[in-house]
Design an enzyme around this catalytic site. Structure first.
Site, PDB file in Angstrom:
ATOM      1  CE  LYS A   1       9.466  -4.396   2.631  1.00 46.64           C
ATOM      2  NZ  LYS A   1       8.189  -4.139   3.287  1.00 46.64           N
TER       3      LYS A   1
ATOM      4  CB  ALA B   1     -17.586 -20.495  -9.543  1.00 51.05           C
TER       5      ALA B   1
ATOM      6  N   GLY C   1      -8.349 -15.817  -1.912  1.00 52.82           N
ATOM      7  CA  GLY C   1      -7.143 -15.859  -1.075  1.00 52.82           C
ATOM      8  C   GLY C   1      -6.569 -14.469  -0.963  1.00 52.82           C
TER       9      GLY C   1
ATOM     10  CB  VAL D   1      -0.934  -0.012   1.237  1.00 51.81           C
ATOM     11  CG1 VAL D   1      -1.769   1.242   1.292  1.00 51.81           C
ATOM     12  CG2 VAL D   1      -1.819  -1.237   1.216  1.00 51.81           C
TER      13      VAL D   1
ATOM     14  CG  PHE E   1     -15.575  -9.496  -7.104  1.00 43.43           C
ATOM     15  CD1 PHE E   1     -15.004  -8.513  -7.866  1.00 43.43           C
ATOM     16  CD2 PHE E   1     -14.834 -10.068  -6.091  1.00 43.43           C
ATOM     17  CE1 PHE E   1     -13.697  -8.112  -7.636  1.00 43.43           C
ATOM     18  CE2 PHE E   1     -13.532  -9.669  -5.848  1.00 43.43           C
ATOM     19  CZ  PHE E   1     -12.961  -8.684  -6.622  1.00 43.43           C
TER      20      PHE E   1
ATOM     21  CB  CYS F   1      -7.358  -7.971   1.259  1.00 42.77           C
ATOM     22  SG  CYS F   1      -5.887  -7.115   0.739  1.00 42.77           S
TER      23      CYS F   1
HETATM   24  C1  UGA Z   1      -9.065  -6.926  -2.478  1.00 47.53           C
HETATM   25  C2  UGA Z   1     -10.137  -5.920  -2.935  1.00 47.53           C
HETATM   26  O1  UGA Z   1     -10.599  -6.269  -4.240  1.00 47.53           O
HETATM   27  C3  UGA Z   1      -9.562  -4.499  -2.978  1.00 47.53           C
HETATM   28  O2  UGA Z   1     -10.602  -3.581  -3.297  1.00 47.53           O
HETATM   29  C4  UGA Z   1      -9.011  -4.165  -1.582  1.00 47.53           C
HETATM   30  O3  UGA Z   1      -8.401  -2.885  -1.566  1.00 47.53           O
HETATM   31  C5  UGA Z   1      -7.963  -5.193  -1.210  1.00 47.53           C
HETATM   32  O4  UGA Z   1      -8.560  -6.507  -1.207  1.00 47.53           O
HETATM   33  C6  UGA Z   1      -7.458  -4.851   0.178  1.00 47.53           C
HETATM   34  O5  UGA Z   1      -8.223  -4.916   1.127  1.00 47.53           O
HETATM   35  O6  UGA Z   1      -6.307  -4.400   0.287  1.00 47.53           O
HETATM   36  P1  UGA Z   1      -7.016  -8.208  -3.652  1.00 47.53           P
HETATM   37  O7  UGA Z   1      -6.951  -9.037  -2.425  1.00 47.53           O
HETATM   38  O8  UGA Z   1      -5.762  -7.632  -4.202  1.00 47.53           O
HETATM   39  O9  UGA Z   1      -8.012  -6.954  -3.442  1.00 47.53           O
HETATM   40  O10 UGA Z   1      -7.613  -9.124  -4.789  1.00 47.53           O
HETATM   41  P2  UGA Z   1      -8.971  -9.326  -5.598  1.00 47.53           P
HETATM   42  O11 UGA Z   1      -8.711  -9.051  -7.012  1.00 47.53           O
HETATM   43  O12 UGA Z   1     -10.093  -8.643  -4.974  1.00 47.53           O
HETATM   44  O13 UGA Z   1      -9.141 -10.909  -5.440  1.00 47.53           O
HETATM   45  C7  UGA Z   1      -9.249 -11.528  -4.164  1.00 47.53           C
HETATM   46  C8  UGA Z   1      -9.474 -12.997  -4.288  1.00 47.53           C
HETATM   47  O14 UGA Z   1     -10.784 -13.291  -4.765  1.00 47.53           O
HETATM   48  C9  UGA Z   1      -8.536 -13.728  -5.246  1.00 47.53           C
HETATM   49  O15 UGA Z   1      -8.117 -14.927  -4.652  1.00 47.53           O
HETATM   50  C10 UGA Z   1      -9.384 -13.995  -6.467  1.00 47.53           C
HETATM   51  O16 UGA Z   1      -8.958 -15.115  -7.199  1.00 47.53           O
HETATM   52  C11 UGA Z   1     -10.732 -14.222  -5.828  1.00 47.53           C
HETATM   53  N1  UGA Z   1     -11.865 -13.963  -6.743  1.00 47.53           N
HETATM   54  C12 UGA Z   1     -12.134 -12.721  -7.185  1.00 47.53           C
HETATM   55  C13 UGA Z   1     -12.699 -15.009  -7.109  1.00 47.53           C
HETATM   56  O17 UGA Z   1     -12.497 -16.177  -6.701  1.00 47.53           O
HETATM   57  N2  UGA Z   1     -13.777 -14.755  -7.911  1.00 47.53           N
HETATM   58  C14 UGA Z   1     -14.042 -13.512  -8.376  1.00 47.53           C
HETATM   59  O18 UGA Z   1     -15.046 -13.359  -9.099  1.00 47.53           O
HETATM   60  C15 UGA Z   1     -13.206 -12.470  -8.004  1.00 47.53           C
END
Ligand code: UGA
Length: 444
Positions: free
Chosen positions: A36, A253, A258, A12, A250, A261
């Site tokens: 770092k 499936a 993971g 971040v 979102f 977050c």
């Molecule tokens: C997530 C949120 O999307 C961000 O808005 C937020 O800022 C961030 O957490 C955080 O709290 O810092 P991130 O963890 O980087 O972001 O990833 P995502 O793209 O949201 O995906 C999260 C997980 O959900 C992944 O494992 C992805 O494969 C899974 N996913 C996502 C699904 O299984 N299906 C979907 O339709 C979408």
């Protein structure tokens, strides 16, 4: 243009600081990790994020972005100080706030002029209030400051475009003027600004992540039902997504969510509810479904291999928790690999960028140079992360390399009919079909 100090040069902090520098501000990023900071000074990124290296280089060259281990240097001319430190999960799911506490304490001790302290880390509701108390009691002589909560909504893998084109930004403070000052910093991005109180702002972050995780668990539960009833969840999601009240996002499936977050934030929110005497039924179900989804993949593989994994070679395509990141925190691939290895299987894998991290975290996984090497002599090939480079593989070559042509598609990126025509035994997630395998039977 403003002077900004960013505490924390992790995901971040580094993205936020670099993007603010790119918007023309003077940014100093502070981190207590000397290695770092040394690395960053030499142009080495501590994380993999598309576009970040070039953006850092450009802004360092332009003199707008610096790195230091010294709070004094960072705070010297700053008007804003952004807290962007990690908040890992403690054992009980509660967020561990030791880094937030330590940075508040040091800001209080080292500040020499009025500051607006902005918290971007995901922190339990109420943290902003005690952050202010810590800063105040650490000061030798009282100096004016305000605390503003400004949660981050960046996604790993697309953090820079997410920062530059946000859906909204949220600013929460008991001092509205301070919140408006922070909102001004973001105004070049042109997004909706939600200005509110500090607790509401902190809650918006948890509620947003919990809602997105709920959508994923919802569609994953649908996938299990679809599979049993002979429907295809990808088409179900498409059909649902045209309804404006639902929307298409979102709803993929897969093997479960993971990353650093969703798992942490859903658990932390459930924990906050519990400690306040509530029973977070929906959040508990969201987490339970997510665990179950990972188990399902293991069960599917086991069933396809006649319920005996002893000595079987399982090839995994992708290890990162999602594409375009080297992050393996809470990565479903690692949970699945562990389960399979515990049952006697040999797990071989390839990931475009996450292998260095996996070699450290789980050395028992055999890492190879590419997707075709994964397939060579494997009893089953499992797609775990939907990297683009896996979407256009030479599947005939893959089939020729596999010992048995079994393909488990954990992210539904391949077309089931095409794969079956090519001679694969194909299993997706929630893609029921008539004809092959017990998973398609209704049981009635
Ligand atoms: C997530 C949120 O999307 C961000 O808005 C937020 O800022 C961030 O957490 C955080 O709290 O810092 P991130 O963890 O980087 O972001 O990833 P995502 O793209 O949201 O995906 C999260 C997980 O959900 C992944 O494992 C992805 O494969 C899974 N996913 C996502 C699904 O299984 N299906 C979907 O339709 C979408």
């Amino acid at each position: 243009m403003d002077n900004i100090c960013v505490i924390g040069s992790g995901y971040v902090g580094l993205v936020t600081g670099t993007c603010f520098a790119d918007l023309g501000n003077n940014v100093v990023t502070v981190d207590i990790d000397e290695r770092k900071i040394e690395g960053l000074k030499n142009g080495e990124m501590p994380i993999y994020e598309p576009g970040l290296e070039e953006l850092v280089e450009r802004n360092v060259k332009a003199g707008r972005l610096r790195f230091t281990t010294s709070y004094e240097e960072g705070l010297k001319d700053a008007k804003f100080v952004f807290i962007c430190v990690g908040t890992p999960s403690a054992v009980d799911g509660e967020a561990d706030l030791k880094y937030v506490r330590a940075s508040a304490q040091t800001i209080g001790e080292k500040m020499t002029h009025p500051l607006i302290v902005v918290n971007k880390s995901t922190v339990p509701v109420g943290t902003g209030d005690w952050t202010a108390e810590i800063i105040q009691s650490a000061q030798e002589t009282p100096i004016d400051f305000s605390v503003v909560s400004c949660p981050e909504f960046l996604r790993e893998g697309s953090a820079i475009p997410d920062f530059m084109n946000p859906d909204r930004n949220v600013f929460g403070s008991s001092n509205r003027e301070a919140a408006e000052e922070v909102a001004k910093l973001y105004s070049p991005l042109g997004a909706e600004a939600v200005i509110t109180d500090i607790r509401t702002s902190e809650m918006i972050k948890y509620a947003s992540n919990a809602f997105l995780a709920t959508r994923i668990s919802f569609i994953n539960e649908m996938s299990i039902i679809c599979e049993r009833l002979g429907a295809d969840v990808t088409e179900v999601a498409r059909g649902m997504g045209f309804d404006k009240r639902i929307g298409p996002h979102f709803l993929s499936a897969g093997v479960g969510y993971g990353g650093s977050c969703f798992p942490k934030d859903v658990k932390a929110l459930a924990n906050m509810a519990l400690t306040h005497g509530m029973h977070p039924q929906l959040l508990n179900a969201v987490m339970e479904i997510n665990d179950f989804q990972r188990k399902q993949i293991g069960l599917k593989i086991r069933e396809l291999l006649d319920n005996n994994l002893e000595g079987k070679v399982i090839g995994l395509l992708g290890l990162a928790f999602k594409p375009n990141t080297d992050d393996i925190r809470e990565a479903p691939a690692l949970t699945v690999a562990r389960t399979l290895m515990n049952q006697g299987a040999i797990v071989r894998a390839y990931d475009p960028v996450a292998m260095e991290n996996v070699a450290k975290e789980m050395p028992s996984i055999e890492l190879v140079e590419g997707p075709y090497e994964v397939a060579e002599g494997a009893d089953v090939l499992v797609l775990m992360t939907e990297w683009n480079e896996f979407k256009n593989l030479n599947m005939d070559r893959i089939k020729g390399l596999l010992k048995t042509p079994i393909l488990v598609d954990g992210r539904n990126i391949y077309d089931p009919d095409t794969m079956r025509e090519r001679g694969f035994v194909y299993r997706g997630v929630g893609r029921g079909f008539n004809g092959e395998g017990v998973l398609a039977t209704t049981g009635d």
